[in-house]
Design an enzyme around this catalytic site. Structure first.
Site, PDB file in Angstrom:
ATOM      1  CB  SER A 215      59.410  88.226  10.228  1.00 58.07           C
ATOM      2  OG  SER A 215      59.377  88.526  11.759  1.00 58.07           O
TER       3      SER A 215
ATOM      4  CG  ASP B 147      56.641  86.286  11.939  1.00 57.28           C
ATOM      5  OD1 ASP B 147      57.258  85.992  10.886  1.00 57.28           O
ATOM      6  OD2 ASP B 147      57.371  86.882  12.859  1.00 57.28           O
TER       7      ASP B 147
END
Length: 337
Positions: A65, A182
């Site tokens: 991320s 993510d």
């Protein structure tokens, strides 16, 4: 005896080998594992600045991320100061909203994330993993197979888009037929990626994920401070009825649930690193990019305070300070080109 004499004059290595002095031993290769964490992940910039200023070489970077976002830009050649300038551009919420591309109806997420990827492409262009001098790994999740995906080939911007696709907020990113979200969901501090896919000798983890102590002290709340005053309370009530991201609403509840799992995953991952830096954990929502300065300063401070330990990691005789490192069991990792 005669055979031994002949081997000596022919240069048999058993007769010429000697132990290399520690001072002459090659410097161990260092890998960085950069955690997820939204705006708090800007602390990674501060750590990278300190490493640069002290000429500490980094051989490989793995990020999830926000950690993947920052790690990719740094691996692509952006200096720590240049990264700080990019962070400063996002300090105004109006700048963030310029990157918003709402998905209507919001069936797969609130935003497509295409404008954010285009913004990243202004910096990276069509740069590929294979073009980098340093090894770079970006982590995402295949939400259909539940497998961790480790990107290490192909266009970097596409991989970072996938690694930053927060479930419920950014629509899943389809790469090679796989729906990716993510990486922080499954591997918030990707220490194991460096162990499995790189040849580094030491792993330095930088984690902005809350710790169990942060939980005990009430520092890991993601919501804004309680409203004060009649007007503020009215605005908060109205926001709660209209905004899916507001405290207690659907997306907030979803993210809070994910964060609870991340805390334990990060704790276990950091135990597999040779050393872990934990920048001071500030009370702030995940999108508080206006606070970029204090996050970067927190990264600089923790790296400066532990500079001796970081340098010690690069000594051939270094022994990990994590004395309870469990046997490494690599997770499933896929190579997506």
């Amino acid at each position: 005896m005669l055979g031994n004499i002949l081997r000596f004059f022919r240069g048999d290595p058993r007769h010429h080998r000697r132990e290399r002095p520690l001072d002459d031993a090659p410097v161990p290769k260092l890998g960085l594992a950069l955690s997820s964490g939204g705006a708090r992940g800007l602390a990674h910039v501060g750590v990278l600045q300190v490493l640069e200023e002290n000429q500490i070489e980094v051989h490989a970077i793995a990020g999830s991320s926000m950690g993947a976002y920052i790690g990719a830009l740094w691996a692509a050649g952006f200096s720590g100061s240049a990264l700080e300038e990019l962070a400063a551009e996002m300090h105004d919420r109006r700048q963030l909203w310029k990157l918003a591309d709402p998905m209507l109806p919001p069936m797969k997420g609130l935003f497509h994330g295409l404008k954010a990827r285009a913004h990243l492409e202004r910096s990276l262009g069509d740069l590929c993993f294979e073009d980098l001098e340093r090894r770079l790994f970006a982590v995402a999740v295949d939400i259909d197979t539940k497998e961790r995906i480790v990107f290490r080939r192909g266009r970097i911007a596409d991989a970072i888009h996938a690694s930053c696709a927060m479930p419920g907020i950014i629509a899943p990113v389809v790469i090679n037929g796989r729906r990716c979200v993510d990486g922080g969901v499954i591997d918030p501090v990707p220490v194991g990626v460096l162990h499995k896919f790189s040849d580094v000798d030491r792993v330095l983890a930088i984690s902005v994920v809350p710790t169990f102590q942060d939980v005990d002290e009430g520092l890991c709340r993601l919501d804004d401070p309680p409203p004060r005053g009649l007007l503020s309370r009215f605005g908060s009530s109205l926001n709660g009825n209209l905004n899916l991201l507001a405290k207690g609403n659907m997306i907030d509840t979803f993210r809070q649930s994910i964060r609870a799992a991340q805390i334990r995953l990060a704790h276990e991952a950091c135990k597999r690193a040779d050393f872990c830096l934990r920048p001071e954990h500030y009370f702030a929502p995940w999108h508080d990019y206006s606070g970029f300065r204090r996050f970067i300063d927190a990264g600089r401070k923790v790296a400066t305070d532990h500079l001796d330990e970081i340098r010690a990691m690069l000594r051939p005789d270094f022994k990990s300070q994590n004395h309870e490192i469990p046997p490494f069991r690599p997770m499933v990792g896929h190579d997506v080109a």
